[in-house]
Scaffold this active site. Sequence first.
Site, PDB file in Angstrom:
ATOM      1  N   TYR A 150     -69.895   6.691  21.035  1.00 39.83           N
ATOM      2  CA  TYR A 150     -69.341   7.645  21.992  1.00 39.83           C
ATOM      3  C   TYR A 150     -67.808   7.600  21.975  1.00 39.83           C
ATOM      4  O   TYR A 150     -67.213   6.539  22.188  1.00 39.83           O
ATOM      5  CB  TYR A 150     -69.877   7.295  23.376  1.00 39.83           C
ATOM      6  CG  TYR A 150     -69.363   8.110  24.521  1.00 39.83           C
ATOM      7  CD1 TYR A 150     -69.333   9.500  24.477  1.00 39.83           C
ATOM      8  CD2 TYR A 150     -68.937   7.488  25.698  1.00 39.83           C
ATOM      9  CE1 TYR A 150     -68.885  10.240  25.554  1.00 39.83           C
ATOM     10  CE2 TYR A 150     -68.486   8.220  26.784  1.00 39.83           C
ATOM     11  CZ  TYR A 150     -68.459   9.592  26.702  1.00 39.83           C
ATOM     12  OH  TYR A 150     -67.997  10.326  27.777  1.00 39.83           O
ATOM     13  N   ASP A 235     -75.334  -0.683  27.058  1.00 43.44           N
ATOM     14  CA  ASP A 235     -75.157   0.565  27.797  1.00 43.44           C
ATOM     15  C   ASP A 235     -76.493   1.305  27.745  1.00 43.44           C
ATOM     16  O   ASP A 235     -76.884   1.823  26.702  1.00 43.44           O
ATOM     17  CB  ASP A 235     -74.039   1.372  27.142  1.00 43.44           C
ATOM     18  CG  ASP A 235     -73.826   2.726  27.786  1.00 43.44           C
ATOM     19  OD1 ASP A 235     -74.660   3.149  28.607  1.00 43.44           O
ATOM     20  OD2 ASP A 235     -72.841   3.401  27.443  1.00 43.44           O
ATOM     21  N   ILE A 237     -77.501   3.977  29.759  1.00 38.81           N
ATOM     22  CA  ILE A 237     -77.414   5.122  30.675  1.00 38.81           C
ATOM     23  C   ILE A 237     -78.360   6.270  30.301  1.00 38.81           C
ATOM     24  O   ILE A 237     -78.594   7.159  31.117  1.00 38.81           O
ATOM     25  CB  ILE A 237     -75.973   5.654  30.799  1.00 38.81           C
ATOM     26  CG1 ILE A 237     -75.497   6.289  29.487  1.00 38.81           C
ATOM     27  CG2 ILE A 237     -75.026   4.559  31.242  1.00 38.81           C
ATOM     28  CD1 ILE A 237     -74.153   6.988  29.631  1.00 38.81           C
ATOM     29  N   LYS A 274     -76.933  10.645  33.538  1.00 36.95           N
ATOM     30  CA  LYS A 274     -77.741  11.247  32.480  1.00 36.95           C
ATOM     31  C   LYS A 274     -79.215  11.316  32.860  1.00 36.95           C
ATOM     32  O   LYS A 274     -79.864  12.346  32.684  1.00 36.95           O
ATOM     33  CB  LYS A 274     -77.575  10.454  31.177  1.00 36.95           C
ATOM     34  CG  LYS A 274     -76.132  10.190  30.794  1.00 36.95           C
ATOM     35  CD  LYS A 274     -75.318  11.460  30.625  1.00 36.95           C
ATOM     36  CE  LYS A 274     -73.884  11.150  30.206  1.00 36.95           C
ATOM     37  NZ  LYS A 274     -73.071  12.375  30.040  1.00 36.95           N
TER      38      LYS A 274
END
Length: 477
Positions: A150, A235, A237, A274
């Site tokens: 990202y 991570d 998410i 998300k």
Amino acid sequence: MLGSQEHILSKIASNDGHGENSAFFDGWKAYDADPYHPTQNPNGVIQMGLAENQLSFDLVEEWVRNNPKASICTAEGASQFKDIAIFQDYHGLPEFRNAVARFMEKVRGDRVRFDPDRIVMSGGATGAQETLAFCLADPGEALLVPTPYYPANDRDLTWRTGVELVPVISDSSNGFKMTRDALETAYKAALESNTTVKGLLLNNPSNPLGTVLDREALSMALSFTNDKNIHLICDEIYSATVFYEPGFVSIAEILAESPDANPDLVHIVYSLSKDLGFPGFRVGILYSYNDAVVSCARKMSSFGLVSTQTQRMLASMLADEEFVGKFLVESAARLGARRAALCEGLAQMGVGSLKGSAGLYCWMDLRRLLKAANFEAEMQLWRVIVNDVRINVSPGASFHCAEPGWFRVCFANMDEETMRVALSRISKLVVQSKSGEARKQCRRRSKLEISLSFRRLEEIMMSPHSPMTSPLVRTMT
């Protein structure tokens, strides 16, 4: 004037560490300057660069209408206004932390348990990432990050902390899977450059790939970080956006199955941006198995707390297990159907994409449309897509992809009709590219045929059987 402003500002304020000078953010600016609308601006830019989950808002809106007491801004909930409006401890409302812990368990199939007292609030996953970076590393120290990753990681983790990111290279030869060899190579290179590595950051499910890390990969990563005595940040998410097999496996599950692993080295980043589609609520979660990290992060959370009004409403919503169960099933089904429609549409025009089972995007393969196999050609193609095709997609270079020609395409932030328009525009790009290539091939064939014709003529002329070598021809000349 700009120069004088930079002179009076701090180095952080005046540098470009935010990362806005990149194609990833430039595409957003192109959309903001001329956004698509089906009737008011049909030639505008379609936003396919924003990983936003808008496919199940109707379920949330229905819950909000049916539960007016959850908000202090309604007649039914106004009696709680004073209690929520006054100062609250930055630990967060107990009912909120309990509800979030339960929701995280539900998303992970109730295979693990989360302690509400280890949940630290933050202003979105952005704040959680930065808080962890502050807690785990000093300026100049580094985190390993598998590519592609990202783009905003470069901002979230490094801009204000001074922490560095060391890419762990992967490519399409194995579906961009992380390997132990690649981790060792990146770790060794960092040490050789006198950079101290403090941790490994994993994004699972992956943004931009839309793939999940299986048990084997997660176990390998946990073993690697334990062997090096460095931190493992996961991570997670996008954990509730998984719609196909293989399903999502949390690092929490792997840790529970690994008695020899050091839990003090494991940390999870989560948010509701998300999975529920609430990026505007700025609800980020840092969950650490390390007591010192929890204590420090909680003190730092005062710089980016979640409003108590938001906490109260979400606590009520997430405690409604019937709603949560329905939402998770329906959201996954809608995401899977939308991705299938996008990938099928791309496949029909001869455009491939990486096989994935999660996320709000797909990893589109446009390598064959490049004029050359380099990132300059990728940027040329991206400019055509944004400026001429009028779609904002994100080029692989902005994700630190090692191969040119890959693009992230988001599909969950629009309605079906807008996606059909987007696919139609992409189809025209592919057709034009094919036509251009066909013309080039035709020109190449023509040049080749002319060249061969001259070559055949020369061979005929030089042959002993050629009429040009006969005595009659020589005497005539």
